[in-house]
Design a protein around this motif. Structure first.
Motif, PDB file in Angstrom:
ATOM      1  N   GLY A  77       0.886  -1.283  -0.018  1.00  0.00           N
ATOM      2  CA  GLY A  77      -0.137  -0.018  -0.145  1.00  0.00           C
ATOM      3  C   GLY A  77       0.792   1.239  -0.105  1.00  0.00           C
ATOM      4  N   GLU A  78       2.063   1.114   0.313  1.00  0.00           N
ATOM      5  CA  GLU A  78       2.855   2.485   0.316  1.00  0.00           C
ATOM      6  C   GLU A  78       4.020   2.368  -0.947  1.00  0.00           C
ATOM      7  OE1 GLU A  78       5.220   2.978   3.810  1.00  0.00           O
ATOM      8  OE2 GLU A  78       3.159   2.950   5.324  1.00  0.00           O
ATOM      9  N   GLY A 121       7.337  13.477 -11.450  1.00  0.00           N
ATOM     10  CA  GLY A 121       6.098  12.660 -11.168  1.00  0.00           C
ATOM     11  C   GLY A 121       6.182  11.796  -9.954  1.00  0.00           C
ATOM     12  N   ALA A 122       6.522  12.272  -8.924  1.00  0.00           N
ATOM     13  CA  ALA A 122       6.379  11.414  -7.706  1.00  0.00           C
ATOM     14  C   ALA A 122       5.275  11.333  -7.122  1.00  0.00           C
ATOM     15  CB  ALA A 122       7.368  12.018  -6.568  1.00  0.00           C
ATOM     16  N   CYS A 123       4.498  10.204  -6.753  1.00  0.00           N
ATOM     17  CA  CYS A 123       3.283  10.291  -6.287  1.00  0.00           C
ATOM     18  C   CYS A 123       3.311   9.496  -4.725  1.00  0.00           C
ATOM     19  CB  CYS A 123       2.436   9.182  -7.224  1.00  0.00           C
ATOM     20  SG  CYS A 123       3.065   7.666  -7.426  1.00  0.00           S
ATOM     21  N   ALA A 124       2.430   9.700  -3.964  1.00  0.00           N
ATOM     22  CA  ALA A 124       2.433   9.212  -2.673  1.00  0.00           C
ATOM     23  C   ALA A 124       0.925   8.500  -2.513  1.00  0.00           C
ATOM     24  CB  ALA A 124       2.437  10.258  -1.429  1.00  0.00           C
ATOM     25  N   PRO A 125       0.925   7.164  -2.254  1.00  0.00           N
ATOM     26  CA  PRO A 125      -0.433   6.533  -2.343  1.00  0.00           C
ATOM     27  C   PRO A 125      -0.961   7.022  -0.691  1.00  0.00           C
ATOM     28  CG  PRO A 125       1.536   5.102  -1.742  1.00  0.00           C
ATOM     29  CD  PRO A 125       2.111   6.338  -2.163  1.00  0.00           C
ATOM     30  N   THR A 126      -2.451   6.687  -0.734  1.00  0.00           N
ATOM     31  CA  THR A 126      -3.066   6.913   0.443  1.00  0.00           C
ATOM     32  C   THR A 126      -3.714   5.393   0.760  1.00  0.00           C
ATOM     33  OG1 THR A 126      -5.082   7.759  -0.454  1.00  0.00           O
ATOM     34  CG2 THR A 126      -3.393   9.249  -0.151  1.00  0.00           C
ATOM     35  N   ALA A 154      -4.096   4.436  -4.811  1.00  0.00           N
ATOM     36  CA  ALA A 154      -2.877   3.955  -5.295  1.00  0.00           C
ATOM     37  C   ALA A 154      -1.829   4.878  -5.929  1.00  0.00           C
ATOM     38  CB  ALA A 154      -2.781   2.659  -6.015  1.00  0.00           C
ATOM     39  N   CYS A 155      -0.835   4.771  -6.015  1.00  0.00           N
ATOM     40  CA  CYS A 155       0.101   5.659  -6.779  1.00  0.00           C
ATOM     41  C   CYS A 155      -0.230   5.681  -8.336  1.00  0.00           C
ATOM     42  CB  CYS A 155       1.722   4.940  -6.643  1.00  0.00           C
ATOM     43  SG  CYS A 155       2.918   6.005  -7.352  1.00  0.00           S
ATOM     44  N   ASP A 156      -0.233   6.880  -8.928  1.00  0.00           N
ATOM     45  CA  ASP A 156      -0.495   6.947 -10.123  1.00  0.00           C
ATOM     46  C   ASP A 156       0.804   6.829 -11.175  1.00  0.00           C
ATOM     47  OD1 ASP A 156      -1.391   7.970 -12.762  1.00  0.00           O
ATOM     48  OD2 ASP A 156      -1.089  10.055 -12.437  1.00  0.00           O
ATOM     49  N   TRP A 157       0.752   5.503 -11.457  1.00  0.00           N
ATOM     50  CA  TRP A 157       1.957   4.990 -12.292  1.00  0.00           C
ATOM     51  C   TRP A 157       1.793   5.436 -13.802  1.00  0.00           C
ATOM     52  CZ3 TRP A 157       5.149   3.450  -9.020  1.00  0.00           C
ATOM     53  CH2 TRP A 157       5.148   2.641  -7.835  1.00  0.00           C
ATOM     54  N   ALA A 158       1.028   5.704 -14.217  1.00  0.00           N
ATOM     55  CA  ALA A 158       1.001   6.489 -15.673  1.00  0.00           C
ATOM     56  C   ALA A 158       1.619   7.856 -15.431  1.00  0.00           C
ATOM     57  CB  ALA A 158      -0.520   6.381 -16.118  1.00  0.00           C
TER      58      ALA A 158
END
Length: 714
Positions: free
Chosen positions: A140-141, A187-192, A196-200
């Motif tokens: 999840g992280e 493009g760094a993304c932080a999941p909650t 989920a992380c925006d991989w695109a």
């Protein structure tokens, strides 16, 4: 939590590159994802300005690890590299056991990384990285980002330095102790807990200031090991830099040591594990055969401005397919089975480049050229004299395109184009008479240019059968003025109709007589004559392309003439002439002088005031110019010329012609070597009447309706 200046801590036993400059920290304990997101945003906020990043070409599915299986730069897919013994910067905590998520998985891993130690001052790093928000592997992280990092020491304090590198150019100012420590994480993304992380988004913000919507390629070492982009322990030269710079150069005061202001490093360690499930990308696109015009349907030179592009997908490559045209926005292609296609919107003249994209991979590039400009072609010196006593005429010609191919013909004796034609072209023996030499040049794209020159052989008489050719294509044409005063040249197609037209210009309503003919000025181009409302007669010089840009003043007093008709050679001197009927019904033959005027005339006879006349070329093929005239009873007559300006005999062409409100003699409209005429009926339909070579017109071709709007036809 890891800081801006450090990576997440790598586990014990994990391999690192040879660059000792990598530093990492962790924060003990797990932070709540929502809080972690806020901290992460601050932590990853770059010290350097975030560029307008390029992007990866595609992304694989997210697997059980929570990370995308691969990212692609359009030429290769790189899988996330974390397996022991595969040349990865990160390996599982227990490399002797198979990697598994989350129990035997590294805190961070890389799809791509390239590092360079720059002289003695520090290092440069470019990477596409996977990590966990808090460092430890916690489902999840999962998060990711693209990173550019610049770490240099021993520089001049507060001085400015420019770094030119594979993914762009950046300028920094050293701090008070002479250091540069800058990181850009794009493009760094932080999941909650719920998102989920925006991989695109990670892939869409890869590396380099190349404009959003374009792709940036992965660096690879020259002679990289099979299945990899390079070696993480041994530095070497690289290729594939999207900026064009396959090195890192630091320029500024003492960058290379005291008094040396430039230092460059061309050797990099590189990590990139090519995906084991990688399949080939789409095959390179091609112009559909029907869209590759010209002498070859495979030379990628075409005059089709909106071509259809086709290609295929190899087995295992998934759609959809998009086409990238001239580095523009992707355009969706139609995929039928394994074949893709797309009809493009009209393209500009010049070179174009197209790639297909499918399954995260780009195809090879189709390079082709759109060319709709016809090559210039001209008959060149030495010009044959006209008249000439040489009955085997030889003509020279040239084109602006050295690759043009030529075809020739000599009308009326050689109607077909001869494809084996080279300059100079000498013809077989011809009888005395009038001829039109034509040369047609075709370029590689299929664009055609035609020019012609009239030649008279001997001192006898003759009439060319293509005298009314206004664009030099060897086909007789028509001029017409519409009700608004615009004059048009209607271009014949060689079968009796006129499917295209050229706008000559407006303002022709001031002319109360317009008549088309052959060459009146001796330049080999067909002209026309027109009388204005004040009675001035003008010769309008043809341009050879359907227009009449200049004019010659013939003289005044022509308003005494009821009927004026430009003619072929009426008196056998090799020059085109003019017919006119005065108010007393006398017909006059005006002799042309090849300068656009008519200085002398011959009285052809009286009693013509009941006739509507039109010059008509050579109707019985005896080499003498003729005319047609309709009497008050509706009978059409072909009056046969005697080459002395008069018409002593006539042939009936039939009755019932009073249903026609416009009749005009024409040249050869259908290419059979016989001169024809055009006529408009009272309903506005225009007809081409085909001559039989004996003064009659037994067959006709419907040109079309709507011609009642034309107030002049010739």
């Amino acid at each position: 939590m890891f800081s801006q200046s450090a990576r997440p801590k790598m586990p014990d036993g994990a391999k690192r590159s040879g660059a000792a400059h990598r530093k990492s920290t962790t924060t003990a304990g797990r932070i709540a994802p929502a809080v972690a997101g806020a901290l992460l945003a601050a932590a990853l906020s770059p010290l350097a300005a975030v560029p307008a990043n390029a992007e990866t070409a595609g992304m694989g599915p997210v697997d059980s690890t929570g990370f995308p299986t691969w990212y692609s730069d359009g030429s290769v897919r790189l899988q996330l590299c974390y397996q022991a013994g595969q040349g990865c910067l990160s390996e599982p905590p227990n490399p002797d056991q198979p990697a598994s998520y989350p129990n035997n998985f590294p805190e961070e891993a890389f799809w791509f990384s390239a590092d360079a130690a720059v002289g003695t001052i520090g290092s440069y790093e470019a990477a596409l990285e996977a990590a966990h928000v808090n460092g430890p592997v916690v489902p999840g992280e999962q998060m990711g980002f693209a990173r550019l990092r610049f770490r240099f020491d021993g520089l001049r304090p507060n001085a400015q330095y420019t770094v030119t590198h594979p993914y762009g150019t950046d300028t920094f100012t050293a701090d008070a102790v002479g250091s540069i420590n800058e990181t850009t994480d794009a493009g760094a993304c932080a999941p909650t807990d719920t998102v989920a992380c925006d991989w695109a988004g990670v892939g869409a913000a890869f590396l380099g200031d190349f404009g959003r919507g374009t792709t940036a390629s992965f660096l690879r070492q020259v002679n990289a090991p099979a299945g990899r982009l390079g070696d993480i322990n041994t530095a070497g030269p690289v290729t594939g830099a999207p900026s064009g710079s396959n090195s890192v150069t630091v320029a500024g005061p003492d960058a290379g040591g005291p008094g040396v202001n430039t230092v460059t490093q061309s050797n990099f360690t590189v990590q990139g594990l090519i995906a084991t499930d990688s399949v080939g990308g789409p095959n390179a696109p091609d112009l559909a055969a029907a869209s590759d015009s010209g002498r070859s349907n495979s030379d990628n030179i075409t005059n089709v401005t909106a071509p259809t592009i086709t290609g295929t997908l190899p087995a295992g490559t998934a759609g959809p397919v998009q086409l990238i045209v001239d580095n523009g926005a992707p355009r969706a292609a139609t995929l039928t089975g394994s074949t893709y296609s797309l009809k493009l919107a009209p393209l500009a003249q010049g070179p174009h480049a197209i790639q297909a994209v499918a399954g995260g991979l780009n195809s090879g590039t189709l390079n082709f050229t759109v060319d709709t400009t016809a090559p210039a072609v001209a008959v060149t010196a030495p010009f044959p004299s006209t008249p000439s006593l040489d009955n085997t005429p030889s003509l020279s010609f040239s084109s602006s395109d050295p690759q043009a191919r030529f075809e020739c013909r000599l009308q009326p004796t050689n109607q077909a184009w001869d494809p084996s034609c080279a300059s100079p072209r000498t013809w077989d023996a011809q009888v005395n008479g009038f001829y039109t030499f034509g040369v047609r040049a075709t370029d590689a794209a299929g664009n055609v240019a035609i020019t012609s020159r009239n030649v008279r052989i001997g001192t006898g008489t003759g009439v060319t059968s293509v005298s009314q050719d206004f664009n030099g294509d060897g086909r007789a044409d028509l001029v017409a003025r519409d009700s608004s005063g615009v004059l048009w040249t209607y271009l014949g197609n060689g079968s009796g109709t006129f499917p295209t037209r050229t706008r000559v210009g407006a303002g022709w309503s001031s002319m109360n007589s317009i008549s088309a003919t052959g060459d009146l000025t001796g330049d080999g181009r067909a002209d026309l004559v027109a009388r204005d409302s004040s009675g001035v007669l003008w010769t309008y010089r043809g341009s050879g392309s359907g227009t009449f840009p200049t004019r010659i003043r013939v003289g005044t007093g022509w308003n005494s003439m009821k009927n004026i008709s430009a003619a072929a050679d009426l008196n056998g001197d090799g020059r085109n002439d003019l017919l006119a009927v005065d108010s007393g019904g006398v017909l006059w033959s005006y002799a042309g002088n090849n300068a656009g005027t008519f200085p002398s005339r011959i009285r052809a006879g009286g009693g013509w005031n009941g006739m509507a006349i039109s010059a008509a070329g050579d109707l019985n093929r005896d080499g003498k110019a003729d005319l047609v005239a309709r009497d008050s009873g509706g009978i059409l007559w072909s009056y046969l010329g005697n080459a002395a300006g008069a018409f002593p005999t006539r042939v009936s062409a039939g009755a019932g012609w009073n249903t026609m409100n416009a009749i005009s003699g024409a040249a050869d409209l259908n290419g059979d070597g016989r001169d024809d005429l055009v006529a408009r009926d009272t309903s506005g339909v225009l007809w081409s009447y085909m001559g039989n070579g004996a003064g009659a017109f037994p067959n006709r071709v419907r040109v079309g309706g709507g011609w009642h709007i034309m107030s002049a036809l010739s």
